[in-house]
Design an enzyme around this catalytic site. Sequence first.
Site, short mmCIF file in Angstrom:
data_model
loop_
_atom_site.label_atom_id
_atom_site.label_comp_id
_atom_site.label_asym_id
_atom_site.label_seq_id
_atom_site.Cartn_x
_atom_site.Cartn_y
_atom_site.Cartn_z
N GLU A 174 0.80 -1.23 0.00
CA GLU A 174 0.00 0.00 0.00
C GLU A 174 0.84 1.28 0.00
OE1 GLU A 174 -4.10 -1.60 1.97
OE2 GLU A 174 -2.58 -0.97 3.41
N VAL A 175 1.85 1.31 -0.84
CA VAL A 175 2.60 2.55 -1.02
C VAL A 175 1.81 3.39 -2.03
CG1 VAL A 175 4.78 3.53 -1.83
CG2 VAL A 175 4.76 1.34 -0.61
#
Length: 661
Positions: free
Chosen positions: A306-307
């Site tokens: 989840e960057v």
Amino acid sequence: MLAMMRLLLIAALVLRAAPAADYLPVPVSVAPAQGSLIIDQSFSVAITGYQDPRTRAAASRMLDRLSAKTGMPLPSAGRGSSPAALRIECAGPGEQDESYRLEIAPGGARLSAPQPLGILRGLETFLQAVEPAPRGFSAAAVTIEDRPRFVWRGLLIDSARHFLPLEVIKRNLDGMAAVKMNVLHWHLTDDQGFRVEVKSLPRLHQAASDGLYYTQEQIREIIAYARDRGIRVIPEFEMPGHATAILTAFPELASAPGPYTLERRWGIFDPTIDPTREEVYRFLDTFLGEMSGLFPEPYIHIGGDEVNGKQWNASPRIQAFMKQRGWTDNHALQAYFNQRVQGILKKHGKRMMGWDEIFHPSLPKDILIHSWRGQKSLAASARQGYQGILSFGYYLDHMQTAAFHYQVDPMAGDAAALTPEEQARILGGEACMWAEYVTPETIDSRIWPRAAAVAERLWSPAHVKDAASLYRRLDGVARDLEWLGLRHRSGLRPMLQRLAGSSDVDALEVLVRAVEPVKLYGRSSSGDYTSFTPLNRLVDAARPESDAAREFPRDRRQARERLARWSGNHARLTPAIDRSFLLAEVRPLSEDFSAVAQAGVEAIDFLVNRRRPPQAWLDAQLALLDRAARPRAEVTLAIVAPVRTLVEEAGRIRERVRRAP
Ligand code: ACM
């Protein structure tokens, strides 16, 4: 002749093998035999063969638990009668082989294993065999051969979102061992907190934990406790995203100017480590170097999920860095970061592990991919030579049923089409207890007993998949886990008493057992939660899975009796609702619960009398059921479904044509 037959029948009844105990996970092979081993106060254990401190400690714990389970004082390990009722024989040292053989016979039991871990697993099986019987506590005679299907059977516990005291971790390690899980994946850092003492970089735990972190002494205590139970501890340190806590302590490592403060909400946030700065890698070398010494496991999990890339996209400096190297997407930049991190870990003797997003063919084949997005990505990485484990489908925070998790198999879907060599790269899986919506008070009821369904999926042969059998056996495990100090059952009434402001919570318990918390990301979509939001509502007390709905009687008389009781529940609960602000949100739900139950009563009466209900009644009930099916107070009424079935059945009644007499 008749007498002879009667004699044979009696003999058959007496000699019939006792019913198999409700083992969970189901062993590879269970061969019941005749008779049973009586467990009385002369019960004792003898250990021969290879001596490992863990087998001795495990035998001693087993005796304590047997004593708790039976309520009988028992001699401690090594003392007691000879010959011993349970003989344990470990062939030699080793840390891989978890197989064991357990023979229980009326004259004694024998547990043998090639290595200590097998003894630990077999002792859990032995404890499950003990049940009260007409002549005392006993274990039915049986020969069990057992070994795990997967080597990696984990539970992720998130101590970052809500800090969890040591005793919570310990009692859950006990629960894991009871169902033969062998990896604690400890999620120690995230946007909301950094939970481990780092002596070389004390700002991390000092500035980014609100004072809620584990000292290294405590971490070592947990590692030793876990090791004693045959459980490995793998730490996770999230990077480059989910890193607000790290950047709160070290804003100079971020991709955009700080300062940063600990995140108090849940979700995906912008603060991201800057992969283009050399000081980032010097920091990570120091940090991961120290952590490599603290955690003995070969793997360190670096998160990597989840960057969102917003800070990277907005930074001219980072964009120039990427352009110079010809990279057009953020995944390439993250792969560069991961390569550097992997090099640092390798230098410190560790292997890298991370979520799906770290997958990139530029990384060496000794990393491990942890799939939270599905079997597809697990299979794709296995095909390209990477080992992996599955957590997609095993998210306990999603509030799915045990049966739902149970049917998820790491080898299903795309993985089923892999070659045997590729399949061997799929090492197992992990149940995940993300902690946005749990506290030390509620976490046990979110983990147990559902994690045991995942434990069985990962231990037992693939063909073991009957959900009805699972539920029957889960009940026994749920009971036994309370002896270990877990509070998934006993924690309910105190929470209800808080809600009601009274110790008379029978009516509230009836309601809470008929609802389920909203599933998947239902709670986060309300959007106003923070780390400080009290988790003391009905939804927090509610169990993930309503037994009242699942076990709704098929028998019409029983069903009617139950529904009739429920139809009066709102009147009984009203004084508590009037009294407590915590229950105000529950009023419409409680009204609907009783109205739905009344609809069920009436539907059964139509069905029993084979009388067709008036259309107006039918329309009104279906409208009620539609309304009652919608979540309120972040729970759904799980009994709507069985009642809808009854109402719809009543709606299909055709009036019997009256015949002339
Ligand atoms: C994850 O759930 N983002 C690993």
